[in-house]
Design a protein around this motif. Structure first.
Motif, short mmCIF file in Angstrom:
data_model
loop_
_atom_site.label_atom_id
_atom_site.label_comp_id
_atom_site.label_asym_id
_atom_site.label_seq_id
_atom_site.Cartn_x
_atom_site.Cartn_y
_atom_site.Cartn_z
N GLY A 65 -5.44 9.00 14.62
CA GLY A 65 -5.34 10.02 13.59
C GLY A 65 -4.05 10.02 12.81
N ALA A 66 -3.18 9.03 13.05
CA ALA A 66 -1.89 8.97 12.34
C ALA A 66 -1.58 7.51 12.01
N VAL A 67 -0.64 7.33 11.09
CA VAL A 67 -0.13 5.99 10.78
C VAL A 67 1.34 5.98 11.19
N GLU A 68 1.60 5.61 12.41
CA GLU A 68 2.96 5.55 12.91
C GLU A 68 3.09 4.44 13.95
N GLU A 69 4.28 3.94 14.11
CA GLU A 69 4.52 2.84 15.04
C GLU A 69 4.16 3.25 16.47
N GLY A 112 0.80 -1.22 0.00
CA GLY A 112 0.00 0.00 0.00
C GLY A 112 0.83 1.27 0.00
N THR A 113 0.13 2.40 -0.15
CA THR A 113 0.75 3.72 -0.04
C THR A 113 0.24 4.37 1.24
N VAL A 114 1.14 4.52 2.19
CA VAL A 114 0.76 5.07 3.49
C VAL A 114 0.55 6.58 3.38
N VAL A 115 -0.55 7.05 3.95
CA VAL A 115 -0.84 8.49 4.04
C VAL A 115 -0.86 8.85 5.52
N ASP A 116 0.17 9.54 5.97
CA ASP A 116 0.28 9.89 7.39
C ASP A 116 0.22 11.40 7.57
N PRO A 117 -0.93 11.93 7.99
CA PRO A 117 -1.05 13.39 8.13
C PRO A 117 -0.21 13.98 9.25
N LYS A 118 0.17 13.16 10.22
CA LYS A 118 0.99 13.69 11.31
C LYS A 118 2.38 14.05 10.84
N SER A 119 3.02 13.16 10.07
CA SER A 119 4.37 13.43 9.56
C SER A 119 4.34 14.17 8.23
N GLU A 168 -0.10 -5.61 15.61
CA GLU A 168 -0.22 -6.72 16.56
C GLU A 168 -1.15 -6.31 17.67
N ASP A 169 -2.17 -7.11 17.91
CA ASP A 169 -3.24 -6.75 18.85
C ASP A 169 -3.82 -5.40 18.41
N ASP A 170 -3.80 -4.39 19.26
CA ASP A 170 -4.43 -3.12 18.89
C ASP A 170 -3.42 -2.03 18.53
N ARG A 171 -2.18 -2.42 18.17
CA ARG A 171 -1.13 -1.44 17.91
C ARG A 171 -0.49 -1.64 16.54
N ILE A 172 -0.02 -0.52 15.96
CA ILE A 172 0.86 -0.59 14.80
C ILE A 172 2.27 -0.83 15.34
N VAL A 173 2.89 -1.94 14.95
CA VAL A 173 4.20 -2.29 15.52
C VAL A 173 5.35 -2.07 14.56
N LYS A 174 5.08 -2.05 13.24
CA LYS A 174 6.17 -1.83 12.31
C LYS A 174 5.65 -1.25 11.00
N ILE A 175 6.35 -0.24 10.49
CA ILE A 175 6.07 0.34 9.18
C ILE A 175 7.38 0.32 8.41
N SER A 176 7.42 -0.48 7.36
CA SER A 176 8.66 -0.64 6.61
C SER A 176 8.36 -1.25 5.25
#
Length: 430
Positions: free
Chosen positions: A372-376, A8-15, A26-34
């Protein structure tokens, strides 16, 4: 539980970044973006989701919905409203308190929150009323509702017309750490109006609602927020002067934000060709001049949020003349497509700005730092959105009980392919 979103193409408004990457939860968290996270690296039992050609965005946060539950379950329930939200890529909603009974105590907020945990697939934040029973006579249990996690109070569906009482409510809200979500309407000036006051209303023989009905209360509420220091969010703004007043408030450094609904930036009264109750909403569809001002306000960052004011009704309540129809339009399942079609595909907003208006800014307004963001490390509330999909809106596919929309059959671009809430797939296109 693990999910691996690939290609996919990540769209992260925070960064403020748009980039090709895989996302592992994993479970309810984003653990890795790579890039190129392999299934082997993700681990045995990981569910794979292919997001090729799609954006991976933070789950949308809708600050303004009506789930009608408790008391009006024939229109919507926590379950059907939650399913509609998931279908539309929305992972968190703020439910307005004008239910039956009105949500005006700590116990009522807690009851909805507890039920929503098991009945809704997405996060429900129940807002509280400003006054008891929304009667505008006595303040509700503001501190108690804050303790129950209501996060904001609102008299939505009407304004608190007693300015002195409203000011006291604002002071209590600020003390309790709550925001005010304001429905701006001077009810004394509506005078039986059912649509915008213009030549179209005259041609259809219908009473009109002038812009000043909204603008007078917008001005009052901004001035009261200035005095009390409470965080003020202006709901469903529809006029060019609302945009201008919010601009001036921000220039003065006041804690004021504003939202626009997709129907208000997509349609004007020119689109009403007959007396059809599905075009009746509050505030009403306005002139093209107002529509252009709303679009420009979104583009310039004056208007912070895109919310739906999702307001489901029974069929008989809408399939009639505007004179008799209930005010309201459903929106949870059309908002992403309309926003992309009308604003992003036309170059008015970028895809980052869409994510800002629908995810990041709403999270900031509510103080939800992990959404509201896509970050680890943040909550795994995500939407996989296909910008190339073209189709016609079909109200019969809605998960909502409400089918009251003027957009049935409208051609749009952009579709939610998958919605993930707390690391769980809560909607996936078959």
């Amino acid at each position: 539980m693990k999910l691996l979103i690939q290609n996919g193409t990540v769209v992260d408004p925070k960064s403020q970044k748009v980039f090709h990457s895989d996302v592992l939860t994993e479970d309810d968290r984003i653990v890795k973006i790579s890039e190129n996270i392999s299934p082997e690296e993700a681990g045995e039992g990981t569910e794979l989701l292919d997001a090729a050609g799609c954006y991976v965005m933070p789950g949308f946060i809708d600050l303004h919905v009506h789930f009608r539950d408790p008391g009006l379950e024939y229109k919507e329930t926590l379950a059907t409203g939650g399913a509609a939200a998931a279908h539309g890529g929305v992972t968190t909603v703020c439910a307005m308190p004008n239910t039956k009974p009105v949500i005006d105590t700590k116990e009522k907020v807690e009851e909805v929150h507890n039920r929503a945990k098991t009945e809704s697939p997405i996060h429900v934040i129940q807002l509280g009323a400003v006054t008891k029973g929304q009667k505008g006579e006595e303040l509700a249990d503001i501190q108690g509702m804050a303790e129950a996690g209501c996060m904001a109070i609102s008299e939505d569906g009407k304004s608190v017309m007693n300015a002195s009482l409203y000011r006291k409510g604002m002071k209590e809200a600020k003390k309790a750490g709550l925001r005010i979500f304001a429905h701006c309407e001077d009810i004394t000036m509506v005078e039986g109006g059912v649509m915008n006051a213009d030549a179209k209303a005259e041609a259809l023989g219908l009473k009109g609602i002038t812009n000043s009905v909204e603008d007078v209360i917008v001005a009052r509420d901004i001035l009261l927020a200035k005095e009390t220091g409470v965080r003020l969010h202006l709901c469903h703004c529809s006029t060019k002067d609302s945009v201008e007043m919010i601009r001036l408030a921000k220039e003065e450094g006041l804690p004021v934000t504003g939202e626009v609904c997709p129907h208000h930036f997509t349609l004007s009264t020119d689109d009403i060709v007959e007396d059809d109750g599905n075009y009746k909403m509050n505030p009403p569809l306005r002139s093209k001049e107002d529509v252009e001002a709303l679009k420009q306000g979104l583009k310039d960052g004056i208007m912070d949020v895109i919310s739906t004011d999702h307001a489901p009704h029974g069929e008989k309540e809408k399939n009639c003349s505007m004179k008799k129809a209930a005010f309201g339009i459903v929106g949870l399942e059309t908002s992403a497509a309309l926003t992309y079609t009308e604003l992003v595909d036309t170059g008015i907003l970028t895809i980052l700005q869409m994510a800002e208006k629908m995810s990041y800014n709403p999270a900031k307004i509510l103080g939800l730092e992990e959404k509201g963001a896509v970050e680890e490390g943040t909550t795994a509330d995500l939407v996989i959105f296909d910008p190339k999909a073209e189709y016609e809106i079909d109200k019969e596919t809605f998960c909502s009980k409400g089918k009251n929309t003027p957009f049935d059959g409208r051609k749009v671009k952009g579709k939610v392919r998958c919605t993930i809430s707390d690391g769980r797939v809560v909607y996936q296109e078959v």
